[in-house]
Design a protein around this motif. Structure first.
Motif, short mmCIF file in Angstrom:
data_model
loop_
_atom_site.label_atom_id
_atom_site.label_comp_id
_atom_site.label_asym_id
_atom_site.label_seq_id
_atom_site.Cartn_x
_atom_site.Cartn_y
_atom_site.Cartn_z
N PHE A 141 3.84 10.74 1.99
CA PHE A 141 3.53 9.34 1.73
C PHE A 141 4.28 8.94 0.46
CE2 PHE A 141 0.38 6.85 -1.00
CZ PHE A 141 0.38 5.72 0.04
N ARG A 142 4.75 7.66 0.66
CA ARG A 142 5.54 6.96 -0.40
C ARG A 142 4.81 5.99 -1.07
NH1 ARG A 142 11.31 7.92 0.42
NH2 ARG A 142 11.14 10.24 0.94
N PRO A 143 4.02 6.02 -2.30
CA PRO A 143 3.25 4.96 -2.64
C PRO A 143 3.81 3.79 -2.65
CG PRO A 143 3.12 7.12 -4.08
CD PRO A 143 4.30 6.89 -3.24
N GLY A 144 3.03 2.74 -2.68
CA GLY A 144 3.50 1.30 -2.65
C GLY A 144 3.25 0.72 -4.11
N ALA A 145 3.13 -0.48 -4.30
CA ALA A 145 3.31 -1.35 -5.51
C ALA A 145 1.69 -1.44 -6.13
CB ALA A 145 3.74 -2.55 -5.37
N VAL A 146 0.63 -0.95 -5.32
CA VAL A 146 -0.94 -0.98 -5.87
C VAL A 146 -0.80 0.31 -6.77
CG1 VAL A 146 -1.64 -2.55 -4.20
CG2 VAL A 146 -1.71 -0.04 -4.06
N PHE A 147 -0.02 1.23 -6.57
CA PHE A 147 -0.28 2.48 -7.52
C PHE A 147 0.13 2.44 -8.91
CE2 PHE A 147 -0.71 3.87 -3.26
CZ PHE A 147 -1.75 4.93 -3.08
N THR A 185 0.86 -1.17 0.12
CA THR A 185 -0.12 -0.05 0.19
C THR A 185 0.91 1.36 -0.12
OG1 THR A 185 -0.24 0.08 2.48
CG2 THR A 185 -1.90 -1.10 1.28
N GLY A 186 1.95 1.19 0.47
CA GLY A 186 2.88 2.40 0.93
C GLY A 186 3.04 2.66 2.22
N VAL A 187 3.83 3.77 2.48
CA VAL A 187 4.14 3.98 3.85
C VAL A 187 4.46 5.59 4.03
CG1 VAL A 187 6.88 3.59 3.55
CG2 VAL A 187 5.79 3.41 5.83
N SER A 188 4.24 6.12 5.20
CA SER A 188 4.49 7.64 5.66
C SER A 188 5.95 7.56 5.95
CB SER A 188 3.38 8.10 6.44
OG SER A 188 2.24 8.24 5.80
N VAL A 189 6.81 8.50 5.29
CA VAL A 189 8.20 8.75 5.71
C VAL A 189 8.46 9.89 6.30
CG1 VAL A 189 10.65 8.46 4.76
CG2 VAL A 189 8.84 6.87 4.11
N GLY A 216 -4.58 7.19 8.27
CA GLY A 216 -5.73 7.87 8.30
C GLY A 216 -5.98 8.81 7.14
N GLN A 217 -4.98 8.82 6.11
CA GLN A 217 -5.16 9.53 4.78
C GLN A 217 -5.44 8.60 3.74
OE1 GLN A 217 -4.87 12.98 4.73
NE2 GLN A 217 -4.57 12.92 6.98
#
Length: 323
Positions: A103-109, A89-93, A142-143
């Motif tokens: 937010f760094r988008p994950g593979a589903v984007f 999904t991604g992660v907040s860095v 939450g985003q």
């Protein structure tokens, strides 16, 4: 207000693109025209496809071929036991310069996400796909972040009796519009595969047939294919029959009913029709319903299969206009 039916020129364009996609994919996946056709139908119906079979029969090749046939963003996820939900999904860095979380988008984007061996990941990682498959969005810290359109997940999995696999939960299986099995090729197709694929990868010769915006336009055409009240009632009757069949413990969900109608519209459009026929529902019933139902213990003892039970449901359900 009912949307206007697709025009003749729109349907002709859709049929042309569909045939070119099928020809491009069939050059790589030889001897499996129905599997190729189902994959294209699911894409135009805005669904997700699950490809289940034993290792080595071309599951990943099917997914990658469809992805390469469309000039769109493509990401691949290799599902392993140590895969984390944030990898998907991604992660907040935390950005040290701006002093804010980014937010760094994950593979589903991506427009097409190829999930290889999805049932080798832990249930926690598998559940990361639930929101994006149903709502086309991802919520992290939450985003909520919207996914691109069109969006399709093509996942492969090995049978559950294979070593190192986790069974997909019912909620996730139900989010896949269709499940197909590639199967072994016939001897002639396997000989041709050795001739064509022995020296180089067939994917090297795949050229895009359309792009993401082209697929989005075809999806808009499919949405306008007319489904009469009788056709919609037939879809509901088939789903209801799975819920009362003596061999079925858990029948098709309302989501399955929606998926069947959307796929029937796509199949009708690919055939050049602006309306749905009961034949469309019957042709798609097994790949769209067999993976959703759960058989009773008695049915398992009797060696009944989900596909066979769905075929029995279709045979028992009265077609509108027929006695």
């Amino acid at each position: 207000m009912r949307p206007s039916a697709p025009t003749t020129s729109e349907l002709e364009h859709l049929v042309e693109v569909g045939e070119r996609l099928a020809a491009t994919m069939s050059a790589v996946i030889e001897g499996k025209p129905e599997v190729v056709r189902t994959a294209i139908t699911v894409m135009l119906a805005e669904g997700h496809l699950l490809v289940e079979d034993v290792p080595g029969v071309g599951k990943t090749m099917l997914a990658k071929t469809l992805a390469r046939s469309v000039d769109a963003s493509v990401r691949r996820v290799q599902f392993t036991p140590d895969l984390l939900p944030s990898d998907i999904t991604g992660v907040s860095v935390f950005n040290q310069d701006n002093r804010v979380f980014e937010f760094r988008p994950g593979a589903v984007f991506a427009n097409v996400v190829v999930g290889d061996e999805i049932n080798r990941a832990s249930p926690k990682a598998q559940s990361a796909l639930l929101e994006c498959m149903e709502e086309h969005q991802v919520t992290v810290d939450g985003q909520t972040h919207a996914l691109p359109h069109p969006f399709m997940i093509m996942a492969t999995q090995n049978p559950v009796e294979m070593e190192g696999t986790y069974p997909l939960p019912e909620a996730q299986r139900d989010r896949f519009m269709a499940r197909v099995s590639v199967g072994y090729p016939d001897p002639r197709a396997e000989v041709e595969m050795l001739d064509h694929h022995g020296a180089a990868s067939p994917l090297d010769d795949v050229r895009p047939v359309t792009d993401a915006e082209g697929v989005a336009e075809l999806i808009r055409v499919v949405r306008r294919v007319h489904a009469s009240e009788a056709a919609r009632r037939y879809v509901v009757d088939v789903a209801a029959a799975t819920r009362s069949h003596p061999a079925i413990r858990l029948g098709a969900s309302p989501r399955a009913t929606l998926h069947v109608l959307r796929a029937a519209r796509a199949r009708a459009a690919l055939a050049g029709r602006d309306h749905v026929l009961p034949d469309d529902v019957q042709a798609l019933a097994v790949p769209l319903l067999a993976h959703r139902i759960i058989l009773t213990s008695e049915a398992h003892v009797s060696r009944l299969t989900p596909a066979g039970v769905v075929e029995d449901v279709i045979a028992r359900t009265r077609v509108p206009g027929r006695r």
